[in-house]
Design a protein around this motif. Structure first.
Motif, PDB file in Angstrom:
ATOM      1  N   LYS A  48       0.819  -1.207   0.000  1.00  0.00           N
ATOM      2  CA  LYS A  48       0.000   0.000   0.000  1.00  0.00           C
ATOM      3  C   LYS A  48       0.856   1.261   0.000  1.00  0.00           C
ATOM      4  CE  LYS A  48      -3.910   0.665   1.018  1.00  0.00           C
ATOM      5  NZ  LYS A  48      -5.077   1.137   0.215  1.00  0.00           N
ATOM      6  N   ASN A  84      -7.533  -3.115   3.928  1.00  0.00           N
ATOM      7  CA  ASN A  84      -6.396  -2.684   3.114  1.00  0.00           C
ATOM      8  C   ASN A  84      -6.028  -3.750   2.087  1.00  0.00           C
ATOM      9  OD1 ASN A  84      -5.133   0.041   3.942  1.00  0.00           O
ATOM     10  ND2 ASN A  84      -5.574  -0.910   5.913  1.00  0.00           N
ATOM     11  N   ASP A 128      -8.473  -3.497  -0.718  1.00  0.00           N
ATOM     12  CA  ASP A 128      -8.125  -2.403  -1.632  1.00  0.00           C
ATOM     13  C   ASP A 128      -7.221  -2.907  -2.752  1.00  0.00           C
ATOM     14  OD1 ASP A 128      -9.451  -0.089  -0.991  1.00  0.00           O
ATOM     15  OD2 ASP A 128      -7.705   0.969  -0.221  1.00  0.00           O
ATOM     16  N   THR A 186     -10.843   2.028   0.809  1.00  0.00           N
ATOM     17  CA  THR A 186     -11.104   3.207  -0.017  1.00  0.00           C
ATOM     18  C   THR A 186     -12.590   3.315  -0.338  1.00  0.00           C
ATOM     19  OG1 THR A 186      -8.897   3.150  -1.000  1.00  0.00           O
ATOM     20  CG2 THR A 186     -10.594   4.347  -2.214  1.00  0.00           C
ATOM     21  N   ARG A 208     -14.549   4.313   2.848  1.00  0.00           N
ATOM     22  CA  ARG A 208     -14.440   5.753   3.130  1.00  0.00           C
ATOM     23  C   ARG A 208     -15.280   6.585   2.167  1.00  0.00           C
ATOM     24  NH1 ARG A 208      -7.963   5.061   3.664  1.00  0.00           N
ATOM     25  NH2 ARG A 208      -7.813   4.837   5.936  1.00  0.00           N
ATOM     26  N   GLN A 209     -15.194   6.250   0.876  1.00  0.00           N
ATOM     27  CA  GLN A 209     -15.896   7.053  -0.121  1.00  0.00           C
ATOM     28  C   GLN A 209     -17.401   6.959   0.034  1.00  0.00           C
ATOM     29  OE1 GLN A 209     -14.215   9.127  -2.486  1.00  0.00           O
ATOM     30  NE2 GLN A 209     -16.318   9.916  -2.390  1.00  0.00           N
ATOM     31  N   ASP A 220     -12.345   7.462  10.117  1.00  0.00           N
ATOM     32  CA  ASP A 220     -10.936   7.331   9.756  1.00  0.00           C
ATOM     33  C   ASP A 220     -10.036   7.595  10.963  1.00  0.00           C
ATOM     34  OD1 ASP A 220      -9.504   6.508   7.536  1.00  0.00           O
ATOM     35  OD2 ASP A 220      -8.920   8.532   6.974  1.00  0.00           O
TER      36      ASP A 220
END
Length: 272
Positions: A43, A73, A76, A149, A152-153, A168
Motif C-alpha cells: 500500500k 487494506n 483495496d 477506499t 471511506r468514499q 478514519d
C-alpha cells in the motif's frame, strides 16, 4: 549457487524485490505477521506494483483477515487488481517470494525477518515454474471485507463527510479492529461514530450492508448490545409514513467528550 541476505525486515525484502520491477511476484506460505507487513508495504510503495499472487494456508488467512484494518487494506489491493489470494494446500512449504529472476526465502531469527536470495538462472526458473503450477491448481480465497477506499468514499457520500473523518480517525488510532474481546470490530466502530454524529440507525445500517461490512441484522444486534452496555442510546424520529426511525446518540459523557482519535480507547475503558 550463491545467495545473499536481502534486508532484515519484510518491508526491506519486499521493497528490494519490487525495485526490480517484476511482472508477477509470488508470495508463498508467509507467516501471519509477514502477510500484514506485505499488505502495508504494498500500500505504501510509490512505484508501479506487479501482480502479487499470495498463496497462504486457509486457516491463517482467515485469522489474519479477521482484523478489519488488515482485511480492508488487503481488499483495496484485490479490488484494484494488484493482489490475488489463493489457498495453499501444503502448509509445510517454506515461506518464499518468487519472481522470474529471483527466489527469496524468508527466514525468521531473533525477531528479525531476513530474505535469503538467489538469482541463479536454473534454480529461479525451476522455482518459478513450480510455484506457477501450484498457483494454477489452487482455489481462490474468498475475502468478504470491502476495500477501505470504498468504505471511506461511500461513508462520505451516503452518510456525511464528518462521519467519514471520525471513522478514519478512530481506525487510525487502533492497532487492530477484531472485536474478539480484545478490541472493537468494524460494526461497533461504525455505530459509535454514527452515535457521536447522531446518525439514524437505518442510514448507517443500510450503508454498512450495501458496502459489505455487515448485514442490517448484525448492526441491529450490535446496537442492542451497545445499548445494554451503556455506550449508546436512541431516540425516535417520526417520519411521514411508517414506524419512527431511531437516531443514535452516545449515552456516556466520557464518550461524548472524547475526540475521535480517542473514542476507541475510551470505549474500551468503559467496557473494561
Amino acid at each position: 549457487m550463491s545467495s545473499n541476505l536481502l534486508g532484515t525486515s519484510v518491508d526491506a525484502v519486499l521493497t528490494a524485490v519490487l525495485d526490480d520491477e517484476p511482472d508477477v511476484l509470488f508470495v508463498v506460505n508467509p507467516p501471519g505477521e509477514a502477510i500484514e507487513q506485505i499488505v502495508e508495504s504494498a500500500k505504501a510503495f510509490e512505484g508501479d506494483l506487479p501482480t502479487i499472487r499470495l498463496l497462504g494456508e486457509e486457516r491463517l488467512l482467515k485469522d489474519v483477515m479477521g482484523d478489519f484494518i488488515v482485511a480492508s487494506n488487503t481488499a483495496d489491493l484485490v479490488e484494484d487488481g494488484t493482489l490475488e489470494l489463493r489457498v495453499l494446500e501444503d502448509s509445510t512449504r517454506s515461506a518464499v517470494l518468487a519472481t522470474e529472476d529471483r527466489t527469496v526465502a524468508l527466514l525468521e531469527a531473533g525477531g528479525l525477518v531476513g530474505g535469503l536470495t538467489t538469482d541463479d538462472a536454473e534454480f529461479t526458473e525451476t522455482a518459478y515454474e513450480a510455484t506457477t503450477e501450484d498457483w494454477d491448481s489452487a482455489e481462490e480465497f474468498n475475502l468478504r471485507t470491502p476495500g477501505i477506499t470504498r468504505v471511506r468514499q461511500t461513508l462520505e457520500d451516503e452518510i456525511d463527510p464528518e462521519v467519514e473523518d471520525d471513522f478514519d480517525s478512530v481506525l487510525a488510532s487502533m492497532e487492530t479492529a477484531r472485536g474478539d474481546g480484545d478490541g472493537l470490530d468494524e460494526v461497533t466502530i461504525s455505530l459509535l461514530v454514527a452515535a457521536k454524529n447522531r446518525v439514524l440507525l437505518y442510514d448507517v445500517s443500510k450503508w454498512g450492508e450495501d458496502v459489505g461490512i455487515a448485514s442490517k441484522a448484525t448492526f441491529s444486534r450490535t446496537k442492542t448490545k451497545l445499548e445494554d452496555m451503556g455506550l449508546i442510546d436512541t431516540e425516535k424520529v417520526p417520519i411521514d409514513v411508517g414506524r419512527p426511525r431511531l437516531r443514535l446518540k452516545l449515552s456516556d459523557n466520557r464518550l461524548e467528550d472524547a475526540p475521535p482519535d480517542e473514542l476507541a480507547s475510551v470505549a474500551q475503558s468503559v467496557l473494561s
